[in-house]
Design a protein around this motif. Structure first.
Motif, short mmCIF file in Angstrom:
data_model
loop_
_atom_site.label_atom_id
_atom_site.label_comp_id
_atom_site.label_asym_id
_atom_site.label_seq_id
_atom_site.Cartn_x
_atom_site.Cartn_y
_atom_site.Cartn_z
N LYS A 29 -2.58 -23.83 16.52
CA LYS A 29 -1.95 -23.59 18.16
C LYS A 29 -3.18 -23.91 19.11
CE LYS A 29 -1.57 -19.37 19.27
NZ LYS A 29 -0.75 -18.04 19.09
N VAL A 30 -2.63 -25.08 20.06
CA VAL A 30 -3.67 -25.18 21.04
C VAL A 30 -3.24 -25.03 22.53
CG1 VAL A 30 -4.57 -27.25 19.74
CG2 VAL A 30 -2.52 -27.78 21.15
N LYS A 31 -1.96 -24.24 22.65
CA LYS A 31 -1.40 -24.28 23.96
C LYS A 31 -0.40 -23.23 23.89
CE LYS A 31 0.68 -26.45 27.90
NZ LYS A 31 1.28 -27.85 28.66
N ALA A 32 -0.20 -22.34 25.14
CA ALA A 32 1.20 -21.35 24.93
C ALA A 32 1.34 -21.33 26.42
CB ALA A 32 0.47 -20.05 24.39
N GLU A 33 2.77 -21.35 26.53
CA GLU A 33 3.16 -20.97 27.92
C GLU A 33 4.70 -20.37 27.63
OE1 GLU A 33 3.19 -24.60 30.02
OE2 GLU A 33 5.05 -25.60 28.95
N ARG A 39 3.01 -19.67 33.31
CA ARG A 39 1.73 -19.28 32.46
C ARG A 39 1.82 -17.88 31.77
NH1 ARG A 39 -3.02 -17.88 36.16
NH2 ARG A 39 -2.38 -19.90 37.12
N MET A 40 1.51 -17.74 30.55
CA MET A 40 1.52 -16.71 29.78
C MET A 40 0.33 -15.68 30.15
SD MET A 40 2.31 -17.57 25.76
CE MET A 40 2.50 -15.66 25.45
N VAL A 41 0.78 -14.46 30.52
CA VAL A 41 -0.28 -13.41 30.99
C VAL A 41 -0.31 -12.24 30.36
CG1 VAL A 41 -0.77 -12.23 33.13
CG2 VAL A 41 -0.01 -14.63 33.56
N ASP A 42 -1.25 -11.79 29.71
CA ASP A 42 -1.38 -10.52 28.87
C ASP A 42 -3.11 -10.42 28.80
OD1 ASP A 42 -2.45 -11.75 26.57
OD2 ASP A 42 -0.39 -12.25 25.97
N PRO A 107 18.39 -15.84 20.92
CA PRO A 107 19.45 -16.57 21.52
C PRO A 107 19.75 -15.48 23.00
CG PRO A 107 19.83 -16.20 19.39
CD PRO A 107 18.64 -15.56 19.61
N GLY A 108 19.97 -16.01 24.05
CA GLY A 108 20.14 -15.34 25.29
C GLY A 108 18.93 -14.83 26.14
N ALA A 109 17.69 -15.26 25.50
CA ALA A 109 16.50 -14.93 26.14
C ALA A 109 16.32 -15.78 27.41
CB ALA A 109 15.27 -14.90 25.45
N ASP A 110 15.83 -15.07 28.55
CA ASP A 110 15.49 -15.90 29.67
C ASP A 110 14.35 -16.70 29.58
OD1 ASP A 110 17.66 -15.01 31.30
OD2 ASP A 110 16.38 -13.34 32.12
N ASP A 111 14.37 -17.91 30.13
CA ASP A 111 13.10 -18.95 29.89
C ASP A 111 11.94 -18.43 30.24
OD1 ASP A 111 14.91 -20.51 28.96
OD2 ASP A 111 14.88 -22.28 30.40
N ASN A 112 11.78 -17.26 31.27
CA ASN A 112 10.68 -16.95 31.82
C ASN A 112 10.28 -15.77 30.71
OD1 ASN A 112 12.49 -15.21 32.39
ND2 ASN A 112 11.33 -14.51 34.54
N GLY A 332 0.42 -16.71 41.95
CA GLY A 332 -0.96 -17.13 41.80
C GLY A 332 -1.43 -16.82 40.18
N LEU A 333 -0.56 -16.01 39.49
CA LEU A 333 -0.63 -15.69 38.17
C LEU A 333 0.26 -16.89 37.20
CD1 LEU A 333 -0.47 -11.92 37.93
CD2 LEU A 333 -2.32 -13.23 37.56
N GLY A 334 0.71 -17.57 38.10
CA GLY A 334 1.36 -18.78 37.25
C GLY A 334 2.79 -18.69 36.98
N GLN A 335 3.56 -17.69 37.94
CA GLN A 335 4.93 -17.50 37.39
C GLN A 335 5.82 -18.31 38.10
OE1 GLN A 335 5.42 -15.18 34.65
NE2 GLN A 335 3.21 -15.86 34.81
N VAL A 336 6.56 -19.24 37.52
CA VAL A 336 7.39 -20.21 38.05
C VAL A 336 8.41 -19.67 39.00
CG1 VAL A 336 9.01 -22.14 37.85
CG2 VAL A 336 6.98 -22.24 36.53
#
Length: 348
Positions: A29-33, A39-42, A107-112, A332-336
């Motif tokens: 794994k080289v990228k996650a979003e 952006r993934m934020v945790d 199934p049914g999950a929001d893209d964000n 600013g945290l990368g949330q579309v």
């Protein structure tokens, strides 16, 4: 009437066969979003905890969170656009000979809210890595990173068994090179805390006693230098009076968490404020909900759900300035989604 059906199904069958052939090999794994591009934020590395899958044509995959070591074998099945690994089902969003894009089957999950992970077949890929010329080896030596590293022919227990002594409790940081023939070179202790010289030497000898596979870059073996930290101790084996050795490895070359960590009590407190805020919001007590959301955010500065809920409550009450402030923080945290809200409602 049957002829058109043959034309339709042959390409699908060929694609399935191609995917089964492509998936064999070592993937990292080289990228996650998130699926919407956010952006993934945790606090745990934003989805960049190390994962490698070594798929084999016989339907098994070796899964490991340890770059240098094997993990354990589990079965996998590639069925069209679905990849089943053990009990986990992924949607295959894209696949080529050396890249793989996966999301969880939800199934049914929001893209964000849906994580997407990008994998590279590292030994087939021309992985970017810095290198320096080593006069002793008369060759370039590459710095290990999360997609370029040597591997022990075995799991972590293989190394622990090679370090055949009673472990001391402490920490040792070491640097070593695995050359292109799989030999350990230039093993150096960088620092030691509560570790004797004798135990440090035993660890060094253990590294030389196990079998190594060199790092592979674009299908070619290369010399690779690695820095690791050993954390060793002894403890009682569960339910017995027997003492057992323990070892944990930390890899300096892996990505570090982007955001400050918080402890479990802090996380739970923030989540409890958030849950209470939902209850007050549902009952119409928006002032109390906003107050509790502020307390949740004060503890956990990257609680995205708390920012979103507070922005929604404030926007619904006509407090656009306050809502825009939260959308700005989220953007600013990368949330579309928040960036879209900011552009639509906060133009001034």
């Amino acid at each position: 009437m049957k002829f058109p059906l043959v034309l339709i199904f042959l390409p699908l069958f060929a694609t399935a066969q191609s995917n089964e052939q492509n998936i064999a090999g070592l993937w990292v794994k080289v990228k996650a979003e998130m699926k919407d591009g956010s952006r993934m934020v945790d606090h745990n590395g934003c989805g960049m905890d190390f994962v490698k899958y070594a798929f084999t044509p016989d339907g098994f995959v070796n899964f490991s969170n340890e770059p240098l070591f094997d993990g354990y074998k589990i079965q996998y099945k590639l069925l069209g656009d679905s990849l089943v690994v053990g009990g986990q089902i992924y949607n295959v969003l894209g696949m080529s000979k050396d890249t793989l894009k996966l999301s969880f089957f939800a199934p049914g999950a929001d893209d964000n809210q849906l994580p997407v992970y990008y994998f590279v077949k590292v030994q087939e890929h021309n992985v970017a890595a810095s290198a320096t010329f080593n006069a002793a080896l008369k060759d370039s030596v590459y710095q290990a990173n999360n997609a370029l590293f040597p591997q022990c022919k075995g799991n972590l227990l293989t190394l622990m068994e090679a370090i055949n002594t009673q472990y001391e409790k402490g920490t040792l940081k070491a640097s070593f090179t695995i050359d292109k023939k799989g030999r350990v070179k230039n093993y150096t202790v960088l620092s030691a805390d509560s570790i004797s010289n004798g135990f440090a030497k035993t660890i060094c000898h253990g590294f030389g006693d196990v079998t190594w596979q060199p790092a592979i870059k674009n299908r070619v073996p290369v010399d690779c230098i690695v820095q690791v930290t050993f954390k060793t101790s002894r403890s009682l084996y569960a339910g017995t009076s027997m003492m057992m050795n323990n070892m944990r490895m930390e890899y300096d070359f892996l990505p570090k968490p982007t955001y400050p960590t918080i402890d479990r009590d802090e996380f739970n407190a923030s989540q409890q404020y958030f849950k209470d805020a939902i209850n007050y919001s549902n009952s119409g007590n928006y002032d109390k909900a906003v107050e509790l959301l502020g307390k949740s955010i004060e503890i956990d500065k990257i609680n995205l759900s708390a920012y979103y809920l507070r922005a929604m409550i404030n926007a619904s009450r006509g407090k656009t300035k306050e809502a825009c402030n939260d959308w700005s923080i989220l953007a600013g945290l990368g949330q579309v989604q928040a960036a879209q809200k900011l552009a639509k409602f906060c133009k001034n």
